[in-house]
Design an enzyme around this catalytic site. Structure first.
Site, PDB file in Angstrom:
ATOM      1  N   CYS A  73       0.832  -1.213   0.000  1.00 18.26           N
ATOM      2  CA  CYS A  73       0.000   0.000   0.000  1.00 18.26           C
ATOM      3  C   CYS A  73       0.863   1.259   0.000  1.00 18.26           C
ATOM      4  CB  CYS A  73      -0.927   0.008   1.213  1.00 18.26           C
ATOM      5  SG  CYS A  73      -2.000  -1.434   1.318  1.00 18.26           S
TER       6      CYS A  73
HETATM    7  C1  BEZ Z   1       0.574  -4.677   1.890  1.00 19.27           C
HETATM    8  O1  BEZ Z   1       0.211  -3.551   1.602  1.00 19.27           O
HETATM    9  O2  BEZ Z   1       1.753  -5.007   1.809  1.00 19.27           O
HETATM   10  C2  BEZ Z   1      -0.413  -5.708   2.318  1.00 19.27           C
HETATM   11  C3  BEZ Z   1      -1.541  -5.336   3.046  1.00 19.27           C
HETATM   12  C4  BEZ Z   1      -2.444  -6.292   3.455  1.00 19.27           C
HETATM   13  C5  BEZ Z   1      -2.236  -7.619   3.139  1.00 19.27           C
HETATM   14  C6  BEZ Z   1      -1.121  -7.996   2.388  1.00 19.27           C
HETATM   15  C7  BEZ Z   1      -0.200  -7.022   1.977  1.00 19.27           C
END
Ligand code: BEZ
Length: 210
Positions: A45
């Site tokens: 994210c």
């Molecule tokens: C991420 O942004 O890395 C992420 C967020 C939730 C689940 C898996 C990855």
């Protein structure tokens, strides 16, 4: 209920990092990319929101505003904003919606319970200036989206709204395009000049200037 292409994008009022806004009023007259992410302070994210900030000039050139959303509260978004700027190299320059009661996430069907928890998956809605939904994408939490593809789709939508053409497989701006089946080859030659008929239903022409 699922949101389908051509539907009006549901309106909402929500708290964001840029203050409280109403979606339709905020985007009035613009294209918009509304995209969800699972959680603040997570790696994928952070790269996605950093990239979106870095692409602000590209979105502006296309008359398009970006807006992100997750179910985290506003204090969390504010605390995370510095990391987004640091990682992406550009200060956060678009609003992030705080949706702790999940009102907007449910309105846009961004929570997919079989994906593990009650956070949003990676949904994308491209909405046109008349508030019609023109494209939807849904990515899993573990896979970051390709924002060059999001820009490419906006280019294709804006081109095909203004000229009777479609974009072929793997099209990028400047490539040749396909003449709409709705016009005859004779009319296409009148309109575009250069038309190559490969099949009666597949006619190529250089990308028209719009
Ligand atoms: C991420 O942004 O890395 C992420 C967020 C939730 C689940 C898996 C990855």
């Amino acid at each position: 209920m699922a949101i389908r292409l051509g539907d009006e994008a549901p309106d909402f009022t929500a708290e964001t990092t840029d203050g409280t806004l109403s979606f339709h009023e905020w985007k009035e007259g613009s294209w918009a990319v509304l995209f969800s992410h699972p959680a603040d302070f997570t790696p994928v994210c952070t790269t996605e929101l950093g990239r979106t900030s870095a692409l602000k000039g590209e979105f502006d050139r296309r008359g398009t505003k970006a807006i992100a959303i997750s179910v985290d509260p506003i204090e969390s978004h504010r605390g995370w904003a510095g990391d987004i700027g640091e990682v992406g190299g550009t200060d956060l320059n678009f609003p992030i919606i705080a949706d702790p009661d999940k009102t907007v996430s449910h309105l846009y069907d961004m929570i997919h319970p079989a994906e593990g928890d009650t956070s949003t998956v990676r949904s994308v809605f491209i909405v046109d200036p008349k508030n019609k939904v023109r494209l939807t994408l849904t990515y899993p939490k573990s896979v970051g989206r390709n924002f060059d593809e999001i820009l490419r789709v906006i280019d294709a939508l804006q081109l095909t709204d203004l000229a009777p053409v479609s974009t072929p497989v793997d099209w990028t701006p400047g490539d040749r395009v396909i003449v709409s089946p709705a016009i005859s080859t004779a009319d296409a030659i009148d309109k575009f000049g250069d038309v190559e008929e490969v099949k009666p239903y597949l006619r190529w022409t250089p990308q028209p200037k719009v």
